[in-house]
Design a protein around this motif. Structure first.
Motif, PDB file in Angstrom:
ATOM      1  N   ALA A 159       0.851  -1.192   0.000  1.00  0.00           N
ATOM      2  CA  ALA A 159       0.000   0.000   0.000  1.00  0.00           C
ATOM      3  C   ALA A 159       0.889   1.246   0.000  1.00  0.00           C
ATOM      4  N   PRO A 164      -4.623   7.113   4.201  1.00  0.00           N
ATOM      5  CA  PRO A 164      -5.736   7.592   3.365  1.00  0.00           C
ATOM      6  C   PRO A 164      -6.407   8.819   3.983  1.00  0.00           C
ATOM      7  N   TRP A 219      -1.922  -2.695  -5.498  1.00  0.00           N
ATOM      8  CA  TRP A 219      -2.479  -1.577  -4.714  1.00  0.00           C
ATOM      9  C   TRP A 219      -2.153  -0.292  -5.473  1.00  0.00           C
ATOM     10  N   SER A 222      -1.134   6.466  -4.366  1.00  0.00           N
ATOM     11  CA  SER A 222      -2.004   7.491  -3.781  1.00  0.00           C
ATOM     12  C   SER A 222      -1.168   8.627  -3.229  1.00  0.00           C
ATOM     13  N   SER A 228      -8.927   4.289  -0.960  1.00  0.00           N
ATOM     14  CA  SER A 228      -7.878   3.306  -1.258  1.00  0.00           C
ATOM     15  C   SER A 228      -8.406   2.359  -2.331  1.00  0.00           C
ATOM     16  N   THR A 243     -12.459  -0.958  -3.608  1.00  0.00           N
ATOM     17  CA  THR A 243     -12.263   0.395  -3.067  1.00  0.00           C
ATOM     18  C   THR A 243     -12.739   0.467  -1.621  1.00  0.00           C
ATOM     19  N   ALA A 247     -11.276   4.548   6.075  1.00  0.00           N
ATOM     20  CA  ALA A 247     -10.247   3.737   6.738  1.00  0.00           C
ATOM     21  C   ALA A 247     -10.726   3.243   8.098  1.00  0.00           C
TER      22      ALA A 247
END
Length: 320
Positions: A159, A164, A219, A222, A228, A243, A247
């Motif tokens: 990730a 996020p 992933w 971002s 995410s 998606t 979080a």
């Protein structure tokens, strides 16, 4: 419109399983069933073989470049159960570390975002995932998630390190919050998300939608926006886009991108995360983009092997 800008003759003596550009896009690493890893200089459309790395004793499935802030470092994994980390010193590529902690084929290697340090995730057919960390002094530190996927793990993908929503929620003066998470796909038809808490790796989420082995997971990059996104593909011919908008609830929603007529081997995001490349058993690479209304559409496809390019208009494929 997509066009083929360069073709590299690798002189591999068997099937090529992976090809990865470095951070600057000037070097290409390839690996093959001929047990070798090759590095090419591909600046200005050229192709000069820089290194032919021999050390594996079986087909080499995947290669991964580390971030250049750690030097010129490449990881490779193989059917021979080994992960080898190669480093360039004074123009010469040498083996700097060999990890032999798996009991079966190592199918996937992926470096963590550079903010998290020099950290490599490795997924194996023995069902385990290893996390290798180098702090700069002493040996590599190894942590293992045993039985991450029953029957085997096929793919791992980190990730983004940014939390996020931090782009909009966090004062710019505040030091960024980093988060250690990655996604894995396995022979149990599952996509799993893993998170490090207090130095231990824990299963964060289990995502179920595929009806056959998950072959790859990716992933999306971002910059700290709230959503995410993960792409997964499978032996079942399906590609899903997962998606999570919150979080806190850690709720992931799958959307079927497309059902192909053959196994889908790989998914890969563009650096801006707005285009997804998909390659499968039909010998094609297709590029997909999300429209404003949230629908995914194929914007072009490249026929592997022929170098021909197709575009999509109103859902119809047109050969160029």
């Amino acid at each position: 419109m997509v066009s083929v800008i360069n073709t590299v003759d690798t002189s591999h003596e068997d099937m090529i399983h992976d090809a990865q550009m470095d951070y600057y896009g000037t070097r290409l690493a390839t690996c093959s069933s001929d047990r070798s890893v090759k590095i090419f200089d591909v600046k200005n459309g050229g192709q000069i073989l820089i290194a032919d790395l021999r050390g594996h004793e079986g087909p080499v499935w995947q290669v991964a470049w580390a971030h250049p802030m750690y030097g010129n470092i490449l990881a490779s994994c193989s059917y021979d159960r080994k992960v080898i980390i190669w480093k360039e010193e004074n123009g010469t590529w040498e083996k700097t570390y060999e990890y032999t902690g798996h009991d079966s084929s190592v199918n996937s290697v992926c470096w963590a975002p550079h903010d998290l340090g020099l950290v490599l995730a490795c997924g194996s057919s023995d069902g385990a995932i290893s996390i290798l960390t180098y702090t700069g002094d002493g040996p590599w530190e190894v942590k293992k998630i045993s039985n991450a996927h029953t029957i085997g793990c096929n793919a791992v993908s980190w990730a983004p390190s940014v939390v996020p929503g931090s782009l909009v929620d966090q004062p710019s003066s505040q030091k960024p919050n980093y988060i250690k998470r990655f996604v894995s796909g396995g022979c149990d038809n599952l996509v799993k998300i893993w998170r490090e808490e207090d130095g231990q790796w824990k299963e964060d989420q289990k995502l179920e939608a595929h009806s056959d082995w998950v072959r790859d997971v990716a992933w999306a990059p971002s910059i700290g926006l709230p959503t995410s996104t993960i792409a997964s593909c499978s032996q079942d011919g399906r590609v899903y886009i997962w998606t999570s908008d919150d979080a806190a609830t850690n709720c992931w929603n799958p959307k079927l991108l497309h059902k192909f007529n053959d196994v889908v081997w790989h998914v890969s995001w563009s650096i801006t995360a707005n285009i997804l490349a998909v390659s499968g058993g039909d010998n094609k690479v297709t590029l997909w983009k999300e429209s404003v209304d949230g629908q995914w559409a194929c914007i072009s496809d490249v026929n592997k092997g022929q170098g021909a390019v197709s575009t999509v208009t109103d859902g119809q494929l047109n050969e160029q």
